[in-house]
Each structure stands twice: as C-alpha cells, then as structure tokens.
Design an enzyme around this catalytic site. Sequence first.
Site, PDB file in Angstrom:
ATOM      1  N   GLY A  18       0.849  -1.182   0.000  1.00 19.57           N
ATOM      2  CA  GLY A  18       0.000   0.000   0.000  1.00 19.57           C
ATOM      3  C   GLY A  18       0.882   1.228   0.000  1.00 19.57           C
ATOM      4  O   GLY A  18       2.113   1.123  -0.099  1.00 19.57           O
ATOM      5  N   LYS A  24       1.582  -0.603   6.742  1.00 22.30           N
ATOM      6  CA  LYS A  24       2.283  -1.814   6.294  1.00 22.30           C
ATOM      7  C   LYS A  24       3.196  -2.337   7.403  1.00 22.30           C
ATOM      8  O   LYS A  24       3.158  -3.523   7.740  1.00 22.30           O
ATOM      9  CB  LYS A  24       3.131  -1.529   5.034  1.00 22.30           C
ATOM     10  N   SER A  25       4.034  -1.438   7.953  1.00 25.35           N
ATOM     11  CA  SER A  25       4.976  -1.883   8.995  1.00 25.35           C
ATOM     12  C   SER A  25       4.224  -2.327  10.250  1.00 25.35           C
ATOM     13  O   SER A  25       4.590  -3.333  10.871  1.00 25.35           O
ATOM     14  CB  SER A  25       5.965  -0.765   9.330  1.00 25.35           C
ATOM     15  N   ASP A  91      10.782  -5.916   5.684  1.00 21.17           N
ATOM     16  CA  ASP A  91      10.090  -4.632   5.463  1.00 21.17           C
ATOM     17  C   ASP A  91      10.777  -3.890   4.317  1.00 21.17           C
ATOM     18  O   ASP A  91      11.940  -4.149   4.007  1.00 21.17           O
ATOM     19  CB  ASP A  91      10.116  -3.788   6.755  1.00 21.17           C
ATOM     20  N   GLU A  92      10.058  -2.977   3.698  1.00 21.68           N
ATOM     21  CA  GLU A  92      10.568  -2.143   2.589  1.00 21.68           C
ATOM     22  C   GLU A  92      11.201  -3.008   1.498  1.00 21.68           C
ATOM     23  O   GLU A  92      12.289  -2.704   0.998  1.00 21.68           O
ATOM     24  CB  GLU A  92      11.586  -1.109   3.126  1.00 21.68           C
ATOM     25  N   CYS A 183      -6.607  13.386  -5.429  1.00 23.47           N
ATOM     26  CA  CYS A 183      -5.736  14.480  -4.952  1.00 23.47           C
ATOM     27  C   CYS A 183      -4.260  14.252  -5.299  1.00 23.47           C
ATOM     28  O   CYS A 183      -3.454  15.168  -5.179  1.00 23.47           O
ATOM     29  CB  CYS A 183      -5.876  14.648  -3.444  1.00 23.47           C
TER      30      CYS A 183
END
Length: 204
Positions: A18, A24-25, A91-92, A183
């Site tokens: 996302g 997410k983390s 992660d990442e 946006c």
Amino acid sequence: MLRMHQLPRQGHIEVICGPMFSGKSETLIGRLRRSLIAKQRVQVFKPSVDDRYGEERIASHSELWLEAKATKDSTDLLTHVLPETKVVGIDEIQFFDDDVVGVVERLADQGKRVVVAGLDLDYSAKPFSIVAELLARAEFVTKTLAVCIQCGDVASRSQRLIASANRVVIGAKDAYEARCRHCHDPRAEVTTAQLFPDSEPLSN
Ligand code: ADP
Ligand code: MG
C-alpha cells in the site's frame, strides 16, 4: 485478518502493500509479534538503504518497532537466514535488488513463512516491479490504505512533497504524504500553491 490456525503448515508468501502511512509496517510487526508469542523462530530484515529508524529495527509511524537485521542486498539476506527459522519478515522489500523475488520464493519453498511489506506504487503511481511480481506469486495478499491528507478519503498513493529526479527518496512526513487517487499529483515537484492552497502568493 489472517489467523494463525488458518495458515498452511508448509512454506508460503504473504505480501502487505500500500502507500506510505497505510500501516504496512504496523501490520508486519503485528504478525511477527504473534509468531514470537507462539514461540516460533522469527528473523526480521530490512534493506540497509532505509536508515530512518537506525540500523537495528523496523518501525512504524505509530512507534511500534521490532529488532531487525539491515542487509545490503538479497544475497546478504539469504546468507543470514538460519535453517531453523520458521518465519522471515522483510520490510521495505521494494528497496532490494530484483533477485529478492527469487530469494523470497526459495525461502517459501524451503518451508518458511515469508511475510514481506512494501510500497506497491512509487511517488508517480508506477508499480514497483518487485512488489508487483511478489503479489502475483504470494498465497496471501493484504492491501493497506491510508487517509488522504488533502480530503480525508481513502488514500492509495504516496505524494512526494520535495523535488527530486530520483525514483527513491528516503523520508517520512517531511518528504511524503498519503493521498487519494483524485488528490494525487504524479509530478515530482509540488508547488507551494498546491501544498498550501489558502496561502497568499509570494510577491517580490
Ligand atoms: P507504513 O509502513 O505503511 O508507512 P506505518 O505502519 O509506519 O505505515 O504507520 C501507520 C500509522 O501511521 C497509522 O497507524 C497512523 O498512526 C499513522 N499515520 C500518519 N499519517 C497517516 C495517514 N495519512 N493515514 C493513515 N495513518 C497515518
Ligand atoms: Mg513502513
């Protein structure tokens, strides 16, 4: 939400993706903590390029954190995974080299539960190919959404607030904000007028 008793006993891949600030983390740390409570052997990794929270932890913007090993590339990551490890968290994932897809597949084939989190889209809303590929290969997929800072709607995009020619600029609140499809402005440079629509134009 994934419940542990629903998970397959064999290895598999879970992808959490996302925009920035979507949790997410938070989601990754929550799942890994549950595995730790179940006394499973867990190893957590992140790419060393992401130094926002120091070298030895992954963290969320809501200040949850977990110890992690910073690794420079996917080969480095693979060499650090111990045979007895049951759960691998990363992660990442989008900041790793392309070979990380094969490494994640290999770990899952070895019987490990591999839970990865990462950005699905870059600041211009183009997919990160690593995450796109892993989404297709994963058994479980979770799409997290944030709140649009401009209008309060559901945000699926990461708006870059600073000008840069690079695809990757590491940063958090100073450099990015979550925005909805409407946006979001995919151009790298966002003008002061867009950022602060109510402000007076600068006169000189
Ligand atoms: P990610 O890893 O996806 O960047 P984090 O897990 O680090 O997300 O952070 C999620 C937390 O960020 C939320 O629980 C909330 O406290 C905070 N947050 C800050 N800005 C936003 C936003 N625009 N939308 C949703 N949550 C936000
Ligand atoms: Mg994160």
